[in-house]
Motif scaffolding. Sequence first.
Motif, PDB file in Angstrom:
ATOM      1  N   LYS A  44      12.123 -29.149 -19.153  1.00 35.60           N
ATOM      2  CA  LYS A  44      12.283 -28.670 -17.779  1.00 35.60           C
ATOM      3  C   LYS A  44      11.007 -28.816 -16.949  1.00 35.60           C
ATOM      4  O   LYS A  44      11.061 -28.717 -15.727  1.00 35.60           O
ATOM      5  CB  LYS A  44      12.701 -27.195 -17.776  1.00 35.60           C
ATOM      6  CG  LYS A  44      13.982 -26.899 -18.535  1.00 35.60           C
ATOM      7  CD  LYS A  44      15.185 -27.564 -17.912  1.00 35.60           C
ATOM      8  CE  LYS A  44      16.465 -27.121 -18.618  1.00 35.60           C
ATOM      9  NZ  LYS A  44      17.648 -27.911 -18.162  1.00 35.60           N
ATOM     10  N   ASN A  45       9.879 -29.030 -17.617  1.00 33.97           N
ATOM     11  CA  ASN A  45       8.616 -29.137 -16.874  1.00 33.97           C
ATOM     12  C   ASN A  45       7.712 -30.217 -17.469  1.00 33.97           C
ATOM     13  O   ASN A  45       6.578 -29.932 -17.858  1.00 33.97           O
ATOM     14  CB  ASN A  45       7.888 -27.792 -16.866  1.00 33.97           C
ATOM     15  CG  ASN A  45       7.610 -27.277 -18.277  1.00 33.97           C
ATOM     16  OD1 ASN A  45       8.196 -27.748 -19.246  1.00 33.97           O
ATOM     17  ND2 ASN A  45       6.708 -26.326 -18.388  1.00 33.97           N
ATOM     18  N   ASN A  66      17.191 -32.117 -18.016  1.00 32.27           N
ATOM     19  CA  ASN A  66      16.030 -32.446 -17.196  1.00 32.27           C
ATOM     20  C   ASN A  66      16.304 -32.195 -15.722  1.00 32.27           C
ATOM     21  O   ASN A  66      17.449 -32.256 -15.274  1.00 32.27           O
ATOM     22  CB  ASN A  66      15.629 -33.909 -17.425  1.00 32.27           C
ATOM     23  CG  ASN A  66      15.441 -34.241 -18.890  1.00 32.27           C
ATOM     24  OD1 ASN A  66      16.133 -35.095 -19.432  1.00 32.27           O
ATOM     25  ND2 ASN A  66      14.519 -33.566 -19.547  1.00 32.27           N
ATOM     26  N   ARG A  67      15.244 -31.945 -14.956  1.00 32.08           N
ATOM     27  CA  ARG A  67      15.374 -31.593 -13.541  1.00 32.08           C
ATOM     28  C   ARG A  67      15.320 -32.840 -12.671  1.00 32.08           C
ATOM     29  O   ARG A  67      14.489 -33.731 -12.877  1.00 32.08           O
ATOM     30  CB  ARG A  67      14.264 -30.630 -13.123  1.00 32.08           C
ATOM     31  CG  ARG A  67      14.262 -29.312 -13.888  1.00 32.08           C
ATOM     32  CD  ARG A  67      13.239 -28.333 -13.308  1.00 32.08           C
ATOM     33  NE  ARG A  67      11.976 -29.002 -13.023  1.00 32.08           N
ATOM     34  CZ  ARG A  67      11.329 -28.934 -11.859  1.00 32.08           C
ATOM     35  NH1 ARG A  67      11.838 -28.237 -10.872  1.00 32.08           N
ATOM     36  NH2 ARG A  67      10.184 -29.546 -11.690  1.00 32.08           N
ATOM     37  N   ALA A  68      16.186 -32.875 -11.681  1.00 31.67           N
ATOM     38  CA  ALA A  68      16.264 -34.032 -10.787  1.00 31.67           C
ATOM     39  C   ALA A  68      14.940 -34.338 -10.082  1.00 31.67           C
ATOM     40  O   ALA A  68      14.576 -35.514  -9.940  1.00 31.67           O
ATOM     41  CB  ALA A  68      17.381 -33.820  -9.768  1.00 31.67           C
ATOM     42  N   PRO A  69      14.165 -33.335  -9.617  1.00 32.12           N
ATOM     43  CA  PRO A  69      12.902 -33.679  -8.938  1.00 32.12           C
ATOM     44  C   PRO A  69      11.912 -34.421  -9.837  1.00 32.12           C
ATOM     45  O   PRO A  69      11.198 -35.314  -9.360  1.00 32.12           O
ATOM     46  CB  PRO A  69      12.347 -32.301  -8.523  1.00 32.12           C
ATOM     47  CG  PRO A  69      13.546 -31.430  -8.404  1.00 32.12           C
ATOM     48  CD  PRO A  69      14.463 -31.877  -9.498  1.00 32.12           C
ATOM     49  N   ASP A  70      11.859 -34.062 -11.118  1.00 35.95           N
ATOM     50  CA  ASP A  70      10.953 -34.769 -12.029  1.00 35.95           C
ATOM     51  C   ASP A  70      11.386 -36.224 -12.208  1.00 35.95           C
ATOM     52  O   ASP A  70      10.556 -37.145 -12.212  1.00 35.95           O
ATOM     53  CB  ASP A  70      10.919 -34.072 -13.392  1.00 35.95           C
ATOM     54  CG  ASP A  70      10.352 -32.663 -13.310  1.00 35.95           C
ATOM     55  OD1 ASP A  70       9.384 -32.460 -12.557  1.00 35.95           O
ATOM     56  OD2 ASP A  70      10.880 -31.768 -13.991  1.00 35.95           O
ATOM     57  N   ALA A  72      13.177 -37.966 -10.107  1.00 35.28           N
ATOM     58  CA  ALA A  72      12.958 -38.671  -8.846  1.00 35.28           C
ATOM     59  C   ALA A  72      11.500 -39.085  -8.695  1.00 35.28           C
ATOM     60  O   ALA A  72      11.199 -40.178  -8.196  1.00 35.28           O
ATOM     61  CB  ALA A  72      13.380 -37.781  -7.677  1.00 35.28           C
ATOM     62  N   ALA A  73      10.582 -38.226  -9.146  1.00 36.51           N
ATOM     63  CA  ALA A  73       9.156 -38.559  -9.058  1.00 36.51           C
ATOM     64  C   ALA A  73       8.825 -39.753  -9.946  1.00 36.51           C
ATOM     65  O   ALA A  73       8.013 -40.617  -9.562  1.00 36.51           O
ATOM     66  CB  ALA A  73       8.319 -37.345  -9.458  1.00 36.51           C
TER      67      ALA A  73
END
Length: 235
Positions: A44-45, A66-70, A72-73
């Motif tokens: 998650k991080n 997993n998180r979408a912002p990670d 996307a980065a």
Amino acid sequence: MRVVSLVPSLTEAVAVTAPGRLVGVTDWCTHPAGLTAARVGGTKNPDVAAVLALRPDLVVANEEENRAPDLAALRAAGTEVLVTEIRTLDQAFEELERVLGAACGLPRPRWLDEAEAAWAALPPPRAPRRALVPVWRRPWVVLGRDTFAGDLLSRLGVENVYAGHAERYPRIPLDRLNAAGADLVVLPDEPYRFTADDGPEAFPALPAALVDGRYLTWYGPSLVRAPAALRAALR
């Protein structure tokens, strides 16, 4: 090919199939033993900068873990990211073929054939038993609709009481869980580590099946042994 895996199940699948391909894995990647790839944080991080520093050709991820912002980065930095969606056993087999074959260019591994055969060989389930399947406590969280673990249990003759819930992982107060009309409670040892001394006492009227969470929630080489292990625990 240099691969970073942000999913413990997929880490095991890639590592067993093609040792040496993985250059980065999460802190939660525990199988197979002896992983030497760099650790890049949690599912998650993840440390995005650390992932990019490994110059991966491919990052494998999962829409739930997993998180979408990670992700996307990572894509914004020019890294190829493959995101899997696995909510049923059939999806697991399809996505494993996509990750290992289409994405990594590997031949189909023998363990994947063995896993499909092991699940296909299951006898037809008897009359289903209705079960609660907590995955966390404080607060209590249970399996709801549309989950991989729920699909595995259904193939073993266990009907999730909350399979029709609007949420995939609903928070349900303990008194309502005990009044839900279940025949048993299934307690995995991950993500929350339920044990004989931590979990069954909350459901005094129900028999408790303590199961290995890896066999219930991981999609990879563990699927070969999962049917027999889960059946034994449920008995």
